[in-house]
Design an enzyme around this catalytic site. Sequence first.
Site, PDB file in Angstrom:
ATOM      1  CG  PHE A   1     114.322  -7.387   8.752  1.00  0.00           C
ATOM      2  CD1 PHE A   1     115.131  -6.442   8.136  1.00  0.00           C
ATOM      3  CD2 PHE A   1     112.956  -7.155   8.801  1.00  0.00           C
ATOM      4  CE1 PHE A   1     114.580  -5.297   7.573  1.00  0.00           C
ATOM      5  CE2 PHE A   1     112.403  -6.009   8.247  1.00  0.00           C
ATOM      6  CZ  PHE A   1     113.216  -5.082   7.630  1.00  0.00           C
ATOM      7  CG  ASP A   2     114.810  -3.325  11.320  1.00  0.00           C
ATOM      8  OD1 ASP A   2     115.747  -4.032  10.920  1.00  0.00           O
ATOM      9  OD2 ASP A   2     114.712  -2.116  11.094  1.00  0.00           O
TER      10      ASP A   2
ATOM     11  CB  ALA B   1     113.018 -11.716   2.752  1.00  0.00           C
TER      12      ALA B   1
ATOM     13  CE  LYS C   1     111.943  -7.426   1.943  1.00  0.00           C
ATOM     14  NZ  LYS C   1     110.826  -7.315   2.880  1.00  0.00           N
TER      15      LYS C   1
ATOM     16  CG  ASP D   1     113.516 -13.539   7.809  1.00  0.00           C
ATOM     17  OD1 ASP D   1     112.859 -13.470   6.746  1.00  0.00           O
ATOM     18  OD2 ASP D   1     113.731 -12.554   8.533  1.00  0.00           O
TER      19      ASP D   1
ATOM     20  CE1 TYR E   1      86.156 -14.027   3.999  1.00  0.00           C
ATOM     21  CE2 TYR E   1      86.174 -16.390   4.436  1.00  0.00           C
ATOM     22  CZ  TYR E   1      86.337 -15.087   4.877  1.00  0.00           C
ATOM     23  OH  TYR E   1      86.682 -14.844   6.179  1.00  0.00           O
TER      24      TYR E   1
ATOM     25  CG  HIS F   1     114.577   4.318  11.144  1.00  0.00           C
ATOM     26  ND1 HIS F   1     114.115   3.347  11.981  1.00  0.00           N
ATOM     27  CD2 HIS F   1     114.446   3.820   9.892  1.00  0.00           C
ATOM     28  CE1 HIS F   1     113.715   2.307  11.264  1.00  0.00           C
ATOM     29  NE2 HIS F   1     113.910   2.565  10.001  1.00  0.00           N
TER      30      HIS F   1
HETATM   31  C1  LIG Z   1     115.043 -10.375   6.130  1.00  0.00           C
HETATM   32  C2  LIG Z   1     113.664  -9.791   6.252  1.00  0.00           C
HETATM   33  N1  LIG Z   1     112.754 -10.411   7.017  1.00  0.00           N
HETATM   34  C3  LIG Z   1     111.501  -9.932   7.165  1.00  0.00           C
HETATM   35  C4  LIG Z   1     111.120  -8.760   6.555  1.00  0.00           C
HETATM   36  C5  LIG Z   1     109.724  -8.235   6.788  1.00  0.00           C
HETATM   37  O1  LIG Z   1     108.972  -8.353   5.636  1.00  0.00           O
HETATM   38  P1  LIG Z   1     107.757  -7.364   5.284  1.00  0.00           P
HETATM   39  O2  LIG Z   1     108.334  -6.011   5.032  1.00  0.00           O
HETATM   40  O3  LIG Z   1     107.143  -7.990   4.066  1.00  0.00           O
HETATM   41  O4  LIG Z   1     106.821  -7.374   6.438  1.00  0.00           O
HETATM   42  C6  LIG Z   1     112.038  -8.067   5.762  1.00  0.00           C
HETATM   43  C7  LIG Z   1     111.637  -6.806   5.121  1.00  0.00           C
HETATM   44  O5  LIG Z   1     112.424  -5.998   4.665  1.00  0.00           O
HETATM   45  C8  LIG Z   1     113.359  -8.600   5.604  1.00  0.00           C
HETATM   46  O6  LIG Z   1     114.291  -7.977   4.868  1.00  0.00           O
END
Ligand SMILES: Cc1ncc(COP(=O)(O)O)c(C=O)c1O
Length: 459
Positions: free
Chosen positions: A124-125, A217, A258, A215, A71, A450
């Site tokens: 990103f969204d 990824a 990623k 960010d 843990y 979507h």
């Molecule tokens: C640029 C970017 N930031 C953040 C995220 C969010 O990551 P997660 O899907 O691991 O929550 C993504 C996911 O596709 C991304 O492409």
Amino acid sequence: MRYIPEPFKIKMVEPIRMTTEEERRKLIAEAGYNLFSLKAEDVYIDLLTDSGTNAMSDTQWAAMLTGDESYSGGRSYYQLLDNARELFGYEWIQPVHQGRAAEKVLFPVLIEKPGQFVISNTFFDTTRAHVGLAGGRPVDCVCPEGLDSMHEAPFKGNMDVGRLEAYIDELGVENIAGIVMTITNNSVGGQPVSMANMKATAEVAARHNIPLVIDAARFAENAFFIKSREEGYADKSTREITKEFFSYADIFTMSAKKDAVTNMGGLLGVREEGEHVPDVRSLVISSEGYITYGGLSGRDLAALAVGLVEGLDEDHLEYRLGQVAYLGARLDEFGIPYQRPAGGHAIFIDAGKLLPHLPWNGYPGHALAVELYIEAGIRGCDIGSYLMDRNPETGEEQQAPLEFTRLAIPRRVYTQAHLDVIAEALGEIKKRAEQVKGYEITWEPKVLRHFTSKLRPVD
Ligand SMILES: Cc1ncc(COP(=O)(O)O)c(C=O)c1O
């Protein structure tokens, strides 16, 4: 380009069930013409995302068996900490279950007053959503060439630094909670950010005392783009480039699904363990679990520790970016328009240009994705007006700047033969492009439509 050097051999395979066109027409109609509603086993080549869909190496699988499931204070946590600190040069590293979990714990701490702005080269969204949920206002600020799919430029993901300065003057520095640099810039086609642009952005952030967040990824793909395209970096290793790039920021959030080539995981890093860390740590404990596991099993931490290092391997990255460029070159043979040059993790087909007879609210990006599924069982997704939610105040539909169909390529999963099938299927669709129908929505939720909407083709 004639071949891609694939630096691995395959010792385990997952069979794919083949379907006929007739079956696929029935399956997509039953799914309400929503590609997310299809069963994965009814898909031949799944390009919905490159997130968490990677093939791990035998070293990663071996590390999973040695994962420490304690843990608190487990060995796998310390392995991850050592590798991440060494790569990024940050003092505080926090594992979390995925990228959006890092966003969820960071933005409420960064945004001190409701209504503060956060400016990005493009959110990103989920990052955009978490800025909003924390009471902030997201603003996109990509360089103009990023929005012109036919314009060839090496770093189309860059921040428009002039406009960033103008926003800070206009909005008032006290109203800016942070600046986010997304690498690579997913929403504009996996396009990279140059070191020079990162440095210029960091200079603006430091002058105004605004925190700069990466960010991260696709940090490794971005590093390899810098190595291959930016003057002065050809002889630097991707590790050196990564260390330099991260040295210009204060904080990073990372979806490790990623470039760290895992199926689950994320990280949050803070360069100097200062004022924000205690608050973020409390949010981690209340939502992700204790800080030494952060919502992950010990075996996931172990696979991530290895994946971070392997993901920066230059043979792997040459193959990875080469694979996407190869697909782009094959699409050129068929005259298929896409965001040029090919991005790091995906090809963004310009469906607005390929299907010019469809209006934006007939969702060309979605129509092409459905057609590609029917043609060859390939699943991509819309990154266009269908993806955009309605204006929350007026309820009106919003038009996206570009109508893309995104084909995201999972790492080490598909071979060159699969890529050839994708290109040839698109070539077939191009021959009958004017017959491709648009879509209308018959049911939609209030947000993130979507994922769950139902649609029907329009005659
Ligand atoms: C640029 C970017 N930031 C953040 C995220 C969010 O990551 P997660 O899907 O691991 O929550 C993504 C996911 O596709 C991304 O492409």
